[in-house]
Design an enzyme around this catalytic site. Structure first.
Site, PDB file in Angstrom:
ATOM      1  N   CYS A   1      -1.966   8.623   3.542  1.00  6.61           N
ATOM      2  CA  CYS A   1      -1.873   8.173   2.146  1.00  6.61           C
ATOM      3  C   CYS A   1      -3.143   8.469   1.377  1.00  6.61           C
ATOM      4  O   CYS A   1      -3.112   8.673   0.168  1.00  6.61           O
ATOM      5  CB  CYS A   1      -1.558   6.677   2.102  1.00  6.61           C
ATOM      6  SG  CYS A   1      -2.709   5.655   3.046  1.00  6.61           S
TER       7      CYS A   1
ATOM      8  N   GLU B   1       0.885  -1.170   0.000  1.00 10.74           N
ATOM      9  CA  GLU B   1       0.000   0.000   0.000  1.00 10.74           C
ATOM     10  C   GLU B   1       0.913   1.207   0.000  1.00 10.74           C
ATOM     11  O   GLU B   1       1.583   1.492   0.983  1.00 10.74           O
ATOM     12  CB  GLU B   1      -0.916  -0.024   1.217  1.00 10.74           C
ATOM     13  CG  GLU B   1      -2.114   0.902   1.052  1.00 10.74           C
ATOM     14  CD  GLU B   1      -1.967   2.184   1.831  1.00 10.74           C
ATOM     15  OE1 GLU B   1      -1.623   3.206   1.188  1.00 10.74           O
ATOM     16  OE2 GLU B   1      -2.183   2.178   3.036  1.00 10.74           O
TER      17      GLU B   1
END
Length: 496
Positions: free
Chosen positions: A293, A259
């Site tokens: 993120c 990720e």
């Protein structure tokens, strides 16, 4: 002691956890974990070396063989016990997240909610490790599919949501019968690793099954990823590092769950409610100082709503409480370190030279950065690059098609959002955005334990959450059983 002061009860928060023992690493470096707001030294950690990593992986491998055989109800019970411990220690963990990572009270509590939720979901995994019997083309053959743990999983966590982004791999990996070696970011070694080991130790997992190592990367190089024991490396962090890890794992035929970075867009369509869109954008941009993120990096607004949106967004951004994260009404606290501030300021200067206009110019106080708002195009530096800080770039769009084009004009594809007067119009636009997650009439910072979380393009590989985590941290084995004699053509034709 002041009334209401939190009592921190876990001890030895400056140790590696290897083979079931809390001890110093054998590396050459002593690392100081500091409070990013006031510079206070919280702990001094003797870092791990390659030999420590080797011992940790061997310990996890040894204990995993027995752990996978444990009655699934017992494994589930241990995971549930971990949930209860975290619920009882919420205030303690919130305090650590504020002190070590600069979290606001809001962000810290949201993170603990996420940690508890994913661990509770993982507690169901031991009872969902089911197999199946599949029909065969061969008469008298029974095909059995068994779901099994991978063996040992290596987890590398980031600094921004350290406890949750480690736990979303650690909990599913343990629950499905794996051993784990966790390497937190050294800047958040306490919340990203040490506290998790404390929780599972208290919950009763076998000693040595979960290990936490805090090494100096300059000293160990690629040893954590290259080690032959782990069958999967789960990494959350930057795309360049993720790409390197992917290359190492590919060479060694290991699974990866990556990720990585994002350049997330919030699109405001021509029929959107501007006030509602501004409210979403403020949260999605400035939550945890933009160090997420999933945070909004670009805001793409239909030309008919553009001026109204920019004015309202700037006006509201000026009102955000910035400063000491210990104050409960603070939304923006310190960035993780001074290097982050210097990097962002450099990007802002470059964007100005490229024609971007500063609509709101923040200021810097120590490691605290006040909000910056720019307007410009998708080609300015602050739009092309993930800021990972409290900087927003607002971009005009001609129509829906143009907005989608701008949103997709990036190598990243993690999260995003679309605001529309008609939800179905928003959904149709969302389906055209090449990204793993899009939220209609909401903002981009969303995560839920039952939903597939992950990105497209350079934002990663794999999915976390629910049945997708169950899939990531397990493998399947085909065992066939021939219940009737099978005529072998080689035998009948050539051995008469």
């Amino acid at each position: 002691m002041d009334k209401g002061e939190i009592v921190l009860t876990y001890e030895n928060l400056n140790k590696n956890y290897i083979s079931g023992k809390w001890r110093d690493g054998n590396g050459k470096t002593m690392y100081e974990v500091t409070n990013p707001y006031n510079g206070q030294v919280l702990e001094k950690i003797k870092m791990a070396n390659k030999e420590d990593i080797d011992e940790a992986y061997k310990s996890a491998e040894k204990e995993q063989k027995e752990w996978m055989k444990l009655n699934p109800f017992e494994r589930s019970s241990i995971m549930e016990k971990a949930v209860q411990i975290m619920e009882s220690r919420r205030e303690e963990f919130v305090e650590h997240l504020i002190n070590e990572g600069g979290s606001s009270h809001l962000k810290a509590n949201v993170e603990i909610d996420f940690v508890i939720a994913i661990t509770r979901e993982a507690a169901s995994f031991p009872l969902r490790m089911t197999g199946e019997i599949v029909p065969s083309l061969i008469p008298g053959k029974e095909n059995r599919i068994y779901r099994k743990p991978l063996g040992v999983v290596g987890v590398i966590g980031p600094f921004n949501f350290p406890m949750y982004l480690a736990m979303r791999s650690v909990a599913p990996a343990l629950a499905t019968g794996n051993g784990v070696v966790l390497k937190p970011d050294e800047q958040t070694a306490i919340t990203g690793g040490i506290l998790l080991a404390k929780v599972f130790e208290e919950a009763g997992i076998p000693k040595g099954l979960l290990n936490v190592v805090i090494p100096n990367i300059k000293e160990i190089g690629d040893a954590f990823v290259d080690h032959p024991i782990p069958r999967l490396i789960s990494f959350t962090g930057s795309t360049p590092v993720g790409r390197h890890i992917g290359e190492l794992c590919g060479r060694n035929i290991k699974k990866t769950a990556l990720e990585l970075g994002g350049n997330n867009a919030l699109i405001v369509l021509g029929d959107a409610d501007v006030e509602r869109a501004v409210n979403s954008a403020l949260f999605g941009k400035f939550m945890h100082n933009g160090q997420i993120c999933m945070a909004i990096n670009r805001i793409i607004v239909h030309k008919d709503k553009y001026d109204e949106f920019v004015k309202s967004f700037v006006d509201q951004a000026k009102k955000i409480k910035v400063g000491d994260p210990r104050d409960k009404d603070t939304l923006i606290g310190p960035l993780i370190n001074r290097e982050a501030i210097d990097r962002i300021l450099e990007q802002i200067d470059e964007a100005k030279n490229q024609g971007a206009k500063i609509e709101l110019e923040g200021k810097v106080e120590g490691n605290v950065m006040h909000p910056y708002v720019l307007t410009g195009t998708n080609d300015v530096s602050t739009a092309k690059n993930e800021m990972f800080g409290p900087v927003a770039t607002i971009i005009p769009a001609e129509d829906d098609k143009d907005a989608v084009r701008i949103a997709n004009d990036t190598p990243f594809g993690l999260s995003g959002a679309v605001h529309a007067g008609s939800p179905e119009r928003g959904v149709e636009v969302a389906k055209q955005i090449v990204t793993g997650m899009v939220h209609v009439n909401d903002q981009s910072v969303n995560d839920e334990p039952l939903i597939a979380f992950g990105g497209e393009k350079s934002s990663g590989i794999g999915r976390f959450g629910g049945e997708w985590s169950l899939e990531e941290f397990t493998t399947v084995q085909w065992i066939s059983v021939q219940t009737e004699n099978r005529e072998n053509p080689y035998y009948t034709n050539y051995l008469d």
